[in-house]
Scaffold this motif. Structure first.
Motif, PDB file in Angstrom:
ATOM      1  N   PRO A 105      28.605 -20.545  11.988  1.00 17.93           N
ATOM      2  CA  PRO A 105      29.203 -22.293  11.799  1.00 17.93           C
ATOM      3  C   PRO A 105      30.508 -22.233  11.210  1.00 17.93           C
ATOM      4  CG  PRO A 105      27.122 -21.583  10.351  1.00 17.93           C
ATOM      5  CD  PRO A 105      27.412 -20.703  11.153  1.00 17.93           C
ATOM      6  N   TYR A 106      31.126 -20.834  10.553  1.00 17.99           N
ATOM      7  CA  TYR A 106      31.762 -21.180   9.311  1.00 17.99           C
ATOM      8  C   TYR A 106      33.175 -20.804   9.916  1.00 17.99           C
ATOM      9  CZ  TYR A 106      33.747 -20.628   4.175  1.00 17.99           C
ATOM     10  OH  TYR A 106      34.336 -21.325   3.307  1.00 17.99           O
ATOM     11  N   HIS A 107      32.949 -19.603  10.729  1.00 18.79           N
ATOM     12  CA  HIS A 107      34.466 -18.793  10.549  1.00 18.79           C
ATOM     13  C   HIS A 107      34.708 -17.966  12.208  1.00 18.79           C
ATOM     14  CE1 HIS A 107      35.013 -18.411   6.489  1.00 18.79           C
ATOM     15  NE2 HIS A 107      35.635 -18.969   6.833  1.00 18.79           N
ATOM     16  N   ALA A 108      33.284 -18.746  12.726  1.00 19.84           N
ATOM     17  CA  ALA A 108      33.351 -17.989  14.676  1.00 19.84           C
ATOM     18  C   ALA A 108      33.084 -17.241  14.946  1.00 19.84           C
ATOM     19  CB  ALA A 108      34.756 -18.796  15.017  1.00 19.84           C
ATOM     20  N   TRP A 109      32.081 -16.306  13.947  1.00 18.20           N
ATOM     21  CA  TRP A 109      32.564 -14.153  13.891  1.00 18.20           C
ATOM     22  C   TRP A 109      31.302 -14.515  15.154  1.00 18.20           C
ATOM     23  CZ3 TRP A 109      32.427 -10.273   9.951  1.00 18.20           C
ATOM     24  CH2 TRP A 109      33.846 -10.187   9.613  1.00 18.20           C
ATOM     25  N   THR A 110      30.680 -13.913  16.126  1.00 16.85           N
ATOM     26  CA  THR A 110      30.007 -13.791  16.769  1.00 16.85           C
ATOM     27  C   THR A 110      29.278 -12.685  17.308  1.00 16.85           C
ATOM     28  OG1 THR A 110      31.006 -13.437  18.864  1.00 16.85           O
ATOM     29  CG2 THR A 110      30.563 -15.277  18.183  1.00 16.85           C
TER      30      THR A 110
END
Length: 444
Positions: A105-110
């Protein structure tokens, strides 16, 4: 004082005494998180909580945030719950559905459901930085996990005692609990009751096989319920609540004869020959369902096993006959969050689940009456142990020096139901696992 000093740890547990620091020291609490909870097999959750691919349940093991997730192939995996970028927890504690991947939810790493790194925004920004060689590129680390009859356990340390060796024949309690379903399946039902205790987590674990306190501590609650019932007009139907309350104030002789079984690695259970769950009213239709599923002899064997409290060291207690599980989650040296879970016997009459839910509400809930008797004692003990008058807790009841040589036995050892051997067994395991990890330097 204790860090990097396994000899000092070992000196805290004598044959019949335990030093009060084991319950009050923040330094020892930190060592428990680093060594005990990392190197033993700890309960995570039940597979019925994540029935579909992409479902997850987030919790903690010791002080470590983890999540269990159902993978596309139907298997279950336990992952450390943190993004490899800035360390943000990918999901908050609770349950949900991630879909096909986890997204920070912070930098959208998946991340794929199995924890593998799937993508990072503006990936070109990592070119020529050596990213492919760093820890972040390897994705979310997994814990070593084992699913046993849908109960999910993990060991955070990559190396250590194996699951079968650690639990051995103590798993028979889980077998009995599951086999009480005509279909051989359990489902978590009714949510969870959470209840904060201002005491050390081991006080709650000790209490589960302490059979010299019920008739004393619970006289004010269960005893009152029984007295009120006895004053009811003749012919009044016996309420289910009274049936659940009454055994708590059974005499010492009852608890002596019920027996305790002690297993290696700190596991054990009360209720070998009898228990407080042995005399509940029959549920219409249930016996017939069990006979149809298992045959009369096997059904009689399953339902005749009425173990009271089974402790799986370090921090869960299971009640097979009433289908509950309590998880003692350490928060600090003097803080413990207790989670009380109830299970549905799949295919069994709903009245069994009603009884289970009532039991949990009356005994274990924040609004319970019996549970508050225990809480009062735990918090008095936590305060009393700060006294400088003496340093040791006594666990000498029915001690026999020969007990040191009687474990490990795969089948365990049965003893008098008021013996404090199981408490001694737990603390010997506490020393063993913490000091072995300190000496080997294998903490997760």
């Amino acid at each position: 004082m204790y860090r990097d000093n396994p000899e000092a740890i070992a000196a805290l547990v004598r044959d019949t005494e335990v030093h009060k620091d084991c319950y009050t020291s923040p330094e020892l609490f930190a060592l428990e998180m680093q060594h005990l909870f990392a190197n033993t097999w700890v309960y995570v959750g039940h597979a019925s909580q994540i029935p579909n691919p992409g479902d997850y349940y987030a919790t903690t093991v010791g002080d470590q945030p983890v999540l269990m997730v159902r993978l596309p192939d139907g298997s279950v995996k336990v992952l450390h719950n943190r993004c490899l970028h800035k360390g943000v927890k990918l999901v908050s504690e609770g349950a949900g559905h991630a879909g096909r991947f986890f997204r920070c939810p912070y930098h959208a790493w998946t991340y794929k459901l199995d924890g593998a790194l799937q993508s990072t925004p503006l990936r070109q920004g990592y070119e020529n930085t050596g990213f492919e060689l760093c820890e972040a590129s390897r994705g979310m680390p997994a814990a070593t996990s084992q699913v046993y009859r849908d109960f999910v356990f993990c060991r955070l340390a990559p190396q250590g005692v194996g699951f079968d060796e650690y639990f051995g024949q103590s798993l028979s309690t889980l077998d009995n609990m599951v086999d009480r379903s005509p279909e051989g399946r359990l489902q978590v039902a009714g949510g969870v009751l959470r209840y904060m205790h201002r005491c050390n987590w081991k006080m709650l674990v000790d209490n589960q096989t302490d059979t010299c306190h019920p008739m004393v501590a619970h006289e004010s609650s269960a005893g009152t319920a029984v007295r009120v019932w006895k004053a009811a007009p003749e012919g009044t139907p016996k309420p289910m609540a009274v049936e659940l309350f009454a055994p708590f104030v059974s005499p010492y002789e009852f608890f002596e004869k019920m027996g305790i079984r002690v297993w290696d690695h700190g596991h054990g259970h009360t209720g070998v020959a009898d228990s407080i769950h042995a005399a509940y009213s029959p549920v219409p239709g249930y016996w017939e369902q069990m006979v149809a599923a298992y045959g009369e002899a096997r059904a009689k064997q399953i339902l005749g096993e009425v173990r009271h409290n089974t402790v799986y060291w370090p921090n869960i207690m299971v009640k097979g006959p009433i289908q509950t599980l309590r998880l003692f989650k350490p928060i600090a040296a003097d803080r413990t969050l207790v989670e009380s879970w109830t299970f549905r016997l799949v295919g069994a009459p709903d009245l069994l689940l009603e009884r289970t839910l009532m039991y949990n509400r009356l005994i274990n809930a924040p609004t319970s009456v019996v549970g508050h008797d225990d809480l009062e004692m735990y918090e008095r003990a936590q305060a009393g142990l700060l006294s400088r008058g003496t340093d040791w807790i006594n666990v000498a009841r029915l001690y026999d020096p020969a007990e040191h040589d009687r474990l490990p036995r795969p089948e365990g050892v049965v003893t008098n139901g008021t013996n404090e051997w199981q408490m001694r067994n737990q603390m010997r395991s506490w020393v063993r696992h913490i000091t072995a990890s300190m000496k080997q330097g294998v903490a997760a």
